[in-house]
Write a protein that holds these residues in place. Structure first.
Motif, mmCIF file in Angstrom:
data_model
loop_
_atom_site.group_PDB
_atom_site.id
_atom_site.type_symbol
_atom_site.label_atom_id
_atom_site.label_comp_id
_atom_site.label_asym_id
_atom_site.label_seq_id
_atom_site.Cartn_x
_atom_site.Cartn_y
_atom_site.Cartn_z
ATOM 1 N N ALA A 37 8.941 9.043 3.522
ATOM 2 C CA ALA A 37 9.865 10.038 2.977
ATOM 3 C C ALA A 37 9.089 11.299 2.625
ATOM 4 C CB ALA A 37 10.585 9.503 1.746
ATOM 5 N N MET A 38 9.814 12.429 2.649
ATOM 6 C CA MET A 38 9.211 13.714 2.335
ATOM 7 C C MET A 38 10.215 14.559 1.564
ATOM 8 S SD MET A 38 7.590 16.404 5.005
ATOM 9 C CE MET A 38 8.624 17.843 5.046
ATOM 10 N N SER A 39 9.722 15.352 0.612
ATOM 11 C CA SER A 39 10.609 16.244 -0.126
ATOM 12 C C SER A 39 9.875 17.536 -0.449
ATOM 13 C CB SER A 39 11.101 15.579 -1.416
ATOM 14 O OG SER A 39 10.026 15.403 -2.295
ATOM 15 N N GLU A 40 10.669 18.603 -0.637
ATOM 16 C CA GLU A 40 10.134 19.930 -0.946
ATOM 17 C C GLU A 40 10.864 20.502 -2.148
ATOM 18 O OE1 GLU A 40 10.412 22.620 2.303
ATOM 19 O OE2 GLU A 40 9.368 21.308 3.691
ATOM 20 N N SER A 41 10.131 21.290 -2.931
ATOM 21 C CA SER A 41 10.724 21.975 -4.073
ATOM 22 C C SER A 41 9.790 23.101 -4.486
ATOM 23 C CB SER A 41 10.930 20.995 -5.223
ATOM 24 O OG SER A 41 11.501 21.657 -6.323
ATOM 25 N N GLN A 55 6.278 23.475 -2.707
ATOM 26 C CA GLN A 55 5.488 22.296 -3.076
ATOM 27 C C GLN A 55 6.068 21.118 -2.303
ATOM 28 O OE1 GLN A 55 3.125 22.876 -5.607
ATOM 29 N NE2 GLN A 55 3.831 24.968 -5.723
ATOM 30 N N LYS A 56 5.238 20.412 -1.553
ATOM 31 C CA LYS A 56 5.712 19.294 -0.741
ATOM 32 C C LYS A 56 5.066 18.001 -1.216
ATOM 33 C CE LYS A 56 6.269 21.999 3.471
ATOM 34 N NZ LYS A 56 5.897 22.124 4.880
ATOM 35 N N ALA A 57 5.866 16.953 -1.225
ATOM 36 C CA ALA A 57 5.373 15.622 -1.541
ATOM 37 C C ALA A 57 5.873 14.684 -0.457
ATOM 38 C CB ALA A 57 5.880 15.171 -2.901
ATOM 39 N N ASN A 86 0.842 -1.186 0.000
ATOM 40 C CA ASN A 86 0.000 0.000 0.000
ATOM 41 C C ASN A 86 0.882 1.243 0.000
ATOM 42 O OD1 ASN A 86 -2.171 1.689 0.189
ATOM 43 N ND2 ASN A 86 -2.594 1.260 2.333
ATOM 44 N N VAL A 87 0.483 2.259 -0.749
ATOM 45 C CA VAL A 87 1.213 3.525 -0.807
ATOM 46 C C VAL A 87 0.225 4.651 -0.563
ATOM 47 C CG1 VAL A 87 2.594 5.049 -2.252
ATOM 48 C CG2 VAL A 87 2.830 2.589 -2.504
ATOM 49 N N HIS A 88 0.585 5.556 0.343
ATOM 50 C CA HIS A 88 -0.237 6.740 0.585
ATOM 51 C C HIS A 88 0.617 7.971 0.282
ATOM 52 C CE1 HIS A 88 -3.551 9.038 2.208
ATOM 53 N NE2 HIS A 88 -2.643 9.797 2.785
ATOM 54 N N VAL A 89 0.201 8.731 -0.726
ATOM 55 C CA VAL A 89 0.941 9.909 -1.172
ATOM 56 C C VAL A 89 0.139 11.153 -0.826
ATOM 57 C CG1 VAL A 89 1.935 11.088 -3.161
ATOM 58 C CG2 VAL A 89 1.913 8.599 -3.096
ATOM 59 N N VAL A 90 0.813 12.146 -0.219
ATOM 60 C CA VAL A 90 0.188 13.418 0.111
ATOM 61 C C VAL A 90 0.951 14.512 -0.621
ATOM 62 C CG1 VAL A 90 -0.393 15.036 1.939
ATOM 63 C CG2 VAL A 90 -0.518 12.588 2.373
ATOM 64 N N LEU A 91 0.228 15.267 -1.444
ATOM 65 C CA LEU A 91 0.805 16.411 -2.160
ATOM 66 C C LEU A 91 0.258 17.668 -1.520
ATOM 67 C CD1 LEU A 91 0.337 15.110 -5.796
ATOM 68 C CD2 LEU A 91 2.326 14.864 -4.333
ATOM 69 N N ASN A 92 1.150 18.589 -1.174
ATOM 70 C CA ASN A 92 0.780 19.761 -0.393
ATOM 71 C C ASN A 92 1.394 21.009 -1.008
ATOM 72 O OD1 ASN A 92 -0.075 21.433 1.626
ATOM 73 N ND2 ASN A 92 1.161 20.518 3.236
ATOM 74 N N ALA A 150 9.310 18.171 -9.583
ATOM 75 C CA ALA A 150 10.653 18.016 -9.014
ATOM 76 C C ALA A 150 10.567 17.443 -7.602
ATOM 77 C CB ALA A 150 11.379 19.356 -8.998
ATOM 78 N N ALA A 151 9.565 17.852 -6.841
ATOM 79 C CA ALA A 151 9.381 17.310 -5.485
ATOM 80 C C ALA A 151 9.045 15.823 -5.547
ATOM 81 C CB ALA A 151 8.281 18.072 -4.758
ATOM 82 N N ILE A 152 8.235 15.425 -6.520
ATOM 83 C CA ILE A 152 7.892 14.003 -6.675
ATOM 84 C C ILE A 152 9.122 13.200 -7.089
ATOM 85 C CG2 ILE A 152 6.531 12.372 -8.047
ATOM 86 C CD1 ILE A 152 4.338 14.570 -8.121
ATOM 87 N N ASP A 153 9.941 13.754 -7.987
ATOM 88 C CA ASP A 153 11.175 13.073 -8.398
ATOM 89 C C ASP A 153 12.112 12.867 -7.216
ATOM 90 O OD1 ASP A 153 10.337 12.871 -11.010
ATOM 91 O OD2 ASP A 153 11.418 14.671 -11.673
ATOM 92 N N ALA A 154 12.292 13.898 -6.393
ATOM 93 C CA ALA A 154 13.156 13.783 -5.218
ATOM 94 C C ALA A 154 12.588 12.770 -4.226
ATOM 95 C CB ALA A 154 13.325 15.144 -4.555
ATOM 96 N N LEU A 155 11.276 12.750 -4.091
ATOM 97 C CA LEU A 155 10.624 11.792 -3.195
ATOM 98 C C LEU A 155 10.879 10.366 -3.660
ATOM 99 C CD1 LEU A 155 8.503 11.277 -0.879
ATOM 100 C CD2 LEU A 155 6.802 11.283 -2.703
ATOM 101 N N ILE A 156 10.744 10.124 -4.939
ATOM 102 C CA ILE A 156 10.969 8.779 -5.478
ATOM 103 C C ILE A 156 12.417 8.356 -5.285
ATOM 104 C CG2 ILE A 156 10.983 7.396 -7.604
ATOM 105 C CD1 ILE A 156 8.207 7.848 -6.461
ATOM 106 N N ASP A 157 13.360 9.285 -5.449
ATOM 107 C CA ASP A 157 14.772 8.959 -5.225
ATOM 108 C C ASP A 157 15.011 8.532 -3.781
ATOM 109 O OD1 ASP A 157 15.383 9.504 -7.853
ATOM 110 O OD2 ASP A 157 16.087 11.551 -7.435
ATOM 111 N N LYS A 158 14.428 9.256 -2.832
ATOM 112 C CA LYS A 158 14.586 8.910 -1.420
ATOM 113 C C LYS A 158 13.958 7.552 -1.122
ATOM 114 C CE LYS A 158 14.672 13.604 0.428
ATOM 115 N NZ LYS A 158 13.993 14.564 1.317
ATOM 116 N N LEU A 159 12.760 7.339 -1.636
ATOM 117 C CA LEU A 159 12.078 6.068 -1.390
ATOM 118 C C LEU A 159 12.816 4.908 -2.039
ATOM 119 C CD1 LEU A 159 8.361 7.092 -1.842
ATOM 120 C CD2 LEU A 159 9.464 6.421 0.280
ATOM 121 N N ASP A 160 13.391 5.144 -3.205
ATOM 122 C CA ASP A 160 14.133 4.102 -3.908
ATOM 123 C C ASP A 160 15.316 3.627 -3.076
ATOM 124 O OD1 ASP A 160 14.611 2.399 -6.075
ATOM 125 O OD2 ASP A 160 16.025 3.816 -6.968
#
Length: 95
Positions: free
Chosen positions: A63-67, A48-50, A36-42, A72-82
């Motif tokens: 994981a959380m990232s800001e941009s 912009q926070k993901a 299960n994955v729960h994504v919050v975009l803010n 770009a925030a989603i890309d950084a988030l995926i890198d951290k989660l990866d």
């Protein structure tokens, strides 16, 4: 893999939803036991926070990232989660 998306102060468009699903499908290639994955975009003024929480078999990853750009925030988030998923997979296979 079930992806739940929540938007705070933002409407989640179809293109944004497809972008997130595409990125998480790449993440699933590394470790196929993602439940299960729960994504919050803010959006807060100019930031912009993901953030995402992933439920794996026996673990939970956050994981959380800001941009200034949501994509770009989603890309950084995926890198951290990866990185975290690969680390969990290595621990999982060692046991």
């Amino acid at each position: 893999m079930l992806i739940n998306m929540t938007g705070r102060n933002i409407d989640i468009t179809e293109s944004l939803r497809e972008y997130v699903q595409g990125k998480f499908s790449k993440l699933e290639r590394h470790f196929d036991q993602i439940n299960n994955v729960h994504v919050v975009l803010n959006v807060e003024k100019l930031q912009q926070k993901a953030e995402a929480k992933i439920n794996l078999n026996g673990a939970e990853i956050f994981a959380m990232s800001e941009s200034t750009d949501m994509y770009a925030a989603i890309d950084a988030l995926i890198d951290k989660l990866d990185r975290q998923v690969i680390k969990h997979k290595e621990k999982y296979t060692k046991h």
